[in-house]
Scaffold this active site. Structure first.
Site, PDB file in Angstrom:
ATOM      1  N   ASN A  47       0.862  -1.171   0.000  1.00 58.57           N
ATOM      2  CA  ASN A  47       0.000   0.000   0.000  1.00 58.57           C
ATOM      3  C   ASN A  47       0.903   1.225   0.000  1.00 58.57           C
ATOM      4  O   ASN A  47       2.094   1.127  -0.309  1.00 58.57           O
ATOM      5  CB  ASN A  47      -0.988  -0.036   1.183  1.00 58.57           C
ATOM      6  CG  ASN A  47      -0.307   0.030   2.541  1.00 58.57           C
ATOM      7  OD1 ASN A  47       0.736   0.658   2.706  1.00 58.57           O
ATOM      8  ND2 ASN A  47      -0.911  -0.609   3.525  1.00 58.57           N
TER       9      ASN A  47
ATOM     10  N   ASN B 153      -4.401  -8.553   9.970  1.00 61.83           N
ATOM     11  CA  ASN B 153      -3.248  -8.189   9.159  1.00 61.83           C
ATOM     12  C   ASN B 153      -2.830  -6.735   9.397  1.00 61.83           C
ATOM     13  O   ASN B 153      -3.605  -5.919   9.872  1.00 61.83           O
ATOM     14  CB  ASN B 153      -3.573  -8.413   7.687  1.00 61.83           C
ATOM     15  CG  ASN B 153      -4.598  -7.421   7.203  1.00 61.83           C
ATOM     16  OD1 ASN B 153      -4.302  -6.253   6.996  1.00 61.83           O
ATOM     17  ND2 ASN B 153      -5.829  -7.870   7.055  1.00 61.83           N
TER      18      ASN B 153
ATOM     19  N   TYR C 163      -4.254  -2.892  -4.518  1.00 62.23           N
ATOM     20  CA  TYR C 163      -2.894  -2.662  -4.017  1.00 62.23           C
ATOM     21  C   TYR C 163      -1.956  -2.357  -5.173  1.00 62.23           C
ATOM     22  O   TYR C 163      -2.241  -2.691  -6.324  1.00 62.23           O
ATOM     23  CB  TYR C 163      -2.383  -3.907  -3.282  1.00 62.23           C
ATOM     24  CG  TYR C 163      -3.034  -4.129  -1.941  1.00 62.23           C
ATOM     25  CD1 TYR C 163      -2.452  -3.624  -0.779  1.00 62.23           C
ATOM     26  CD2 TYR C 163      -4.226  -4.831  -1.837  1.00 62.23           C
ATOM     27  CE1 TYR C 163      -3.059  -3.815   0.457  1.00 62.23           C
ATOM     28  CE2 TYR C 163      -4.839  -5.023  -0.613  1.00 62.23           C
ATOM     29  CZ  TYR C 163      -4.251  -4.510   0.533  1.00 62.23           C
ATOM     30  OH  TYR C 163      -4.841  -4.691   1.738  1.00 62.23           O
TER      31      TYR C 163
ATOM     32  N   LYS D  35     -12.718  -1.260  -2.960  1.00 66.60           N
ATOM     33  CA  LYS D  35     -11.817  -0.238  -2.423  1.00 66.60           C
ATOM     34  C   LYS D  35     -10.438  -0.419  -3.020  1.00 66.60           C
ATOM     35  O   LYS D  35     -10.012  -1.544  -3.284  1.00 66.60           O
ATOM     36  CB  LYS D  35     -11.738  -0.378  -0.903  1.00 66.60           C
ATOM     37  CG  LYS D  35     -10.949   0.728  -0.227  1.00 66.60           C
ATOM     38  CD  LYS D  35     -11.136   0.703   1.278  1.00 66.60           C
ATOM     39  CE  LYS D  35     -10.175  -0.235   1.976  1.00 66.60           C
ATOM     40  NZ  LYS D  35     -10.404  -0.294   3.432  1.00 66.60           N
TER      41      LYS D  35
ATOM     42  N   LYS E 166      -6.166   1.183  -3.116  1.00 66.71           N
ATOM     43  CA  LYS E 166      -5.134   1.972  -2.459  1.00 66.71           C
ATOM     44  C   LYS E 166      -4.814   3.211  -3.281  1.00 66.71           C
ATOM     45  O   LYS E 166      -4.839   3.169  -4.527  1.00 66.71           O
ATOM     46  CB  LYS E 166      -3.870   1.134  -2.286  1.00 66.71           C
ATOM     47  CG  LYS E 166      -4.071  -0.097  -1.425  1.00 66.71           C
ATOM     48  CD  LYS E 166      -4.529   0.277  -0.036  1.00 66.71           C
ATOM     49  CE  LYS E 166      -4.780  -0.944   0.829  1.00 66.71           C
ATOM     50  NZ  LYS E 166      -5.362  -0.580   2.134  1.00 66.71           N
TER      51      LYS E 166
ATOM     52  N   ASP F  82      -8.157   4.442  -0.181  1.00 68.42           N
ATOM     53  CA  ASP F  82      -7.468   4.304   1.106  1.00 68.42           C
ATOM     54  C   ASP F  82      -6.011   4.743   0.956  1.00 68.42           C
ATOM     55  O   ASP F  82      -5.254   4.135   0.202  1.00 68.42           O
ATOM     56  CB  ASP F  82      -7.532   2.825   1.530  1.00 68.42           C
ATOM     57  CG  ASP F  82      -6.923   2.577   2.901  1.00 68.42           C
ATOM     58  OD1 ASP F  82      -6.438   3.542   3.524  1.00 68.42           O
ATOM     59  OD2 ASP F  82      -6.942   1.415   3.341  1.00 68.42           O
TER      60      ASP F  82
ATOM     61  N   ASN G 221      -3.874   4.937   3.565  1.00 63.31           N
ATOM     62  CA  ASN G 221      -3.052   4.292   4.590  1.00 63.31           C
ATOM     63  C   ASN G 221      -2.175   5.266   5.372  1.00 63.31           C
ATOM     64  O   ASN G 221      -1.038   4.961   5.720  1.00 63.31           O
ATOM     65  CB  ASN G 221      -2.203   3.172   3.984  1.00 63.31           C
ATOM     66  CG  ASN G 221      -3.061   1.976   3.598  1.00 63.31           C
ATOM     67  OD1 ASN G 221      -3.511   1.870   2.457  1.00 63.31           O
ATOM     68  ND2 ASN G 221      -3.335   1.104   4.547  1.00 63.31           N
TER      69      ASN G 221
ATOM     70  N   GLU H  36     -10.355   7.223   2.825  1.00 62.64           N
ATOM     71  CA  GLU H  36      -9.901   6.548   4.052  1.00 62.64           C
ATOM     72  C   GLU H  36      -8.483   6.917   4.475  1.00 62.64           C
ATOM     73  O   GLU H  36      -7.582   6.948   3.646  1.00 62.64           O
ATOM     74  CB  GLU H  36     -10.000   5.034   3.816  1.00 62.64           C
ATOM     75  CG  GLU H  36      -9.497   4.176   4.964  1.00 62.64           C
ATOM     76  CD  GLU H  36      -9.831   2.698   4.751  1.00 62.64           C
ATOM     77  OE1 GLU H  36     -10.851   2.392   4.103  1.00 62.64           O
ATOM     78  OE2 GLU H  36      -9.059   1.849   5.231  1.00 62.64           O
TER      79      GLU H  36
ATOM     80  N   GLU I 292      -8.613   2.312  11.800  1.00 64.32           N
ATOM     81  CA  GLU I 292      -8.049   0.956  11.865  1.00 64.32           C
ATOM     82  C   GLU I 292      -6.711   0.923  12.592  1.00 64.32           C
ATOM     83  O   GLU I 292      -6.275  -0.138  13.018  1.00 64.32           O
ATOM     84  CB  GLU I 292      -7.882   0.378  10.454  1.00 64.32           C
ATOM     85  CG  GLU I 292      -6.797   1.056   9.635  1.00 64.32           C
ATOM     86  CD  GLU I 292      -6.603   0.424   8.257  1.00 64.32           C
ATOM     87  OE1 GLU I 292      -7.511   0.558   7.422  1.00 64.32           O
ATOM     88  OE2 GLU I 292      -5.568  -0.210   8.033  1.00 64.32           O
TER      89      GLU I 292
ATOM     90  N   ASP J 176     -10.532  -2.123  14.687  1.00 65.23           N
ATOM     91  CA  ASP J 176     -10.435  -3.577  14.461  1.00 65.23           C
ATOM     92  C   ASP J 176     -10.087  -4.225  15.793  1.00 65.23           C
ATOM     93  O   ASP J 176      -8.960  -4.091  16.278  1.00 65.23           O
ATOM     94  CB  ASP J 176      -9.348  -3.827  13.404  1.00 65.23           C
ATOM     95  CG  ASP J 176      -9.100  -5.306  13.131  1.00 65.23           C
ATOM     96  OD1 ASP J 176      -9.632  -6.160  13.863  1.00 65.23           O
ATOM     97  OD2 ASP J 176      -8.348  -5.598  12.182  1.00 65.23           O
TER      98      ASP J 176
ATOM     99  N   HIS K 233     -11.998  -2.791  10.087  1.00 60.36           N
ATOM    100  CA  HIS K 233     -10.870  -3.242   9.266  1.00 60.36           C
ATOM    101  C   HIS K 233     -10.637  -4.734   9.507  1.00 60.36           C
ATOM    102  O   HIS K 233     -10.992  -5.264  10.563  1.00 60.36           O
ATOM    103  CB  HIS K 233      -9.628  -2.450   9.710  1.00 60.36           C
ATOM    104  CG  HIS K 233      -8.315  -3.045   9.317  1.00 60.36           C
ATOM    105  ND1 HIS K 233      -7.619  -3.920  10.129  1.00 60.36           N
ATOM    106  CD2 HIS K 233      -7.553  -2.874   8.212  1.00 60.36           C
ATOM    107  CE1 HIS K 233      -6.494  -4.255   9.525  1.00 60.36           C
ATOM    108  NE2 HIS K 233      -6.422  -3.640   8.366  1.00 60.36           N
TER     109      HIS K 233
ATOM    110  N   GLU L 255     -15.011  -5.266   6.482  1.00 62.75           N
ATOM    111  CA  GLU L 255     -14.097  -5.283   5.339  1.00 62.75           C
ATOM    112  C   GLU L 255     -13.898  -6.726   4.845  1.00 62.75           C
ATOM    113  O   GLU L 255     -14.198  -7.680   5.559  1.00 62.75           O
ATOM    114  CB  GLU L 255     -12.741  -4.700   5.776  1.00 62.75           C
ATOM    115  CG  GLU L 255     -11.777  -4.465   4.634  1.00 62.75           C
ATOM    116  CD  GLU L 255     -10.594  -3.573   5.030  1.00 62.75           C
ATOM    117  OE1 GLU L 255     -10.287  -3.468   6.231  1.00 62.75           O
ATOM    118  OE2 GLU L 255      -9.974  -2.994   4.115  1.00 62.75           O
TER     119      GLU L 255
HETATM  120 MG   LIG Z   1      -7.325   0.871   5.434  1.00 61.27          MG
END
Ligand SMILES: [Mg+2]
Length: 387
Positions: free
Chosen positions: A19, A53, A155, A181, A183, A212, A214, A238, A264, A291, A321, A340
């Site tokens: 990501n 994860n 990703y 969704k 990245k 997202d 990240n 996100e 998350e 999460d 998440h 998710e």
């Molecule tokens: Mg995320």
């Protein structure tokens, strides 16, 4: 009633994806089994847990600190008043004894792993799916028969171009997901906008897209990026900036007109409370992604839900998440927005029961005692190798 042994091992969940912030080539998880002296169907009840994860296996913390602490506890101090089942809240208090507040570190993940295994055992001893137990004991008695899930992917991957990205998203739609969704933040603004438009081009009417970052962006870029995507009508934007930068979050919220999602990487009730107090989040449209499997477990998550209620937030704004069955149970039993899902990534921990395919963006849960790991054959096979 007592715990007879606790086994844990580290397993790889490595993947060549990345990501905006990390690659997953060395990612690991702890898988844990709590064996009890409670006999059901001729066998001792075993509860299983693992971490979600994105954080590495906390196996050494478990072995050096948290497992010994639980095994050293007086058996009568870890069961409910009637002595008929283990008490996750009492166990949480024991795990957190001699731990100073704040500076949560990786212990939140270790406690989350143990907490998951405890709830699995508790629901099995009760003879109920966890979602049913949660609805009965902590919710309004009603279970959501199916839970909204979306496919999280998109990703960055060596050699992956726009066509491959579109093909990936088409695969998710073919699998039964409605929304997807992807990245962002791991390429230039121009490239990311091209990637977003490529995905929007292939989404049918009724399907939506989330992006997202990240936690990659600073305030200026978070706002610039938001300005550039605001006309796409995305489902949400996100984790634009550092998860603990509540100032960035609140400034972005003032500027970006649509839904934002984050949480998350907030691993405690206090961090979650700070987000709600200072992050400028909008309880009518934004989404919260705490999460439990990374953040002290379901006992802490229940406290977070209580906190949200005090601030006037509905549990329906929560969509955890992680893509695991634990949060799926919480979503079904405690009226969350959904969960998710990572089709084909982070296997075998990600994903749901074998017998239920995703249909039009929703998935059903199996009617078996516990969290339901036994209904996901590749995961259960791995869990049987612990110890
Ligand atoms: Mg995320």
């Amino acid at each position: 009633m007592k715990i007879t042994k606790i086994d844990v091992k580290t397993v790889p969940i490595s993947s060549p994806i990345r990501n905006a912030y990390i690659d997953f080539s060395k990612m690991t998880a702890s898988a844990l089994a709590i064996t009890t002296d409670v006999i059901k169907d001729g066998k001792p009840v075993v509860g299983y847990g693992f971490n979600s994860n994105g954080r590495y296996a906390p196996t050494s913390l478990l072995n050096e600190r948290f497992i010994p602490r639980l095994l050293e506890a007086d058996p009568k101090d870890i069961v409910n008043e009637e002595g008929t089942n283990f008490d996750p809240h009492k166990i949480h208090a024991i795990l957190m004894s001699n731990e100073k507040p704040g500076g949560h570190g990786e212990r939140t993940v270790a406690v989350g792993v143990l907490d998951m295994a405890i709830w699995d055992a508790v629901a099995k001893i009760e003879g109920k799916p966890l979602y049913r137990l949660l609805a009965d004991d902590y919710g309004n008695g009603e279970v959501d028969e199916k839970v909204y899930v979306y496919a999280a992917g998109g990703y960055y991957y060596p050699g992956k171009g726009l066509t491959e990205l579109q093909d990936e998203m088409k695969r998710y739609l073919d699998l039964g997901y409605r929304d997807v969704k992807m990245k962002v933040g791991g390429a230039t603004l121009k490239e990311d906008l091209q990637r977003i438009e490529a995905v929007l081009d292939i989404l049918p009417k009724g399907s939506g897209l989330m992006v997202d970052a990240n936690g990659r962006f600073d305030l200026d870029y978070a706002i610039e990026f938001g300005d550039n995507i605001k006309d796409y009508e995305l489902i949400w934007y996100e984790e634009a900036g550092d998860p603990l930068d509540y100032y960035l979050q609140s400034e972005l919220s003032k500027r970006y007109p649509h839904a934002i999602a984050t949480g998350e990487n907030l691993f405690s009730l206090q961090d979650a409370t700070n987000l709600i107090r200072y992050g400028g989040m909008n309880r009518e449209k934004d989404f919260l992604q705490f999460d439990c499997a990374l953040s002290y477990g379901l006992v802490e998550y229940l406290r977070i839900l209580d906190m949200l209620k005090e601030f006037g937030w509905s549990s329906r704004r929560c969509i955890p998440h992680g893509g695991h069955q634990m949060s799926l149970n919480i979503a079904a039993g405690l009226a969350l927005h959904g969960n998710e899902s990572y089709p084909g990534v982070f296997e075998p921990f990600g994903g749901f029961a074998d017998q239920y395919a995703v249909e039009d963006g929703y998935v059903k849960l199996p009617d078996i005692p516990g969290i339901g790991f036994e209904a996901k054959s590749d995961l259960f096979e791995l869990l049987l190798t612990i110890g």
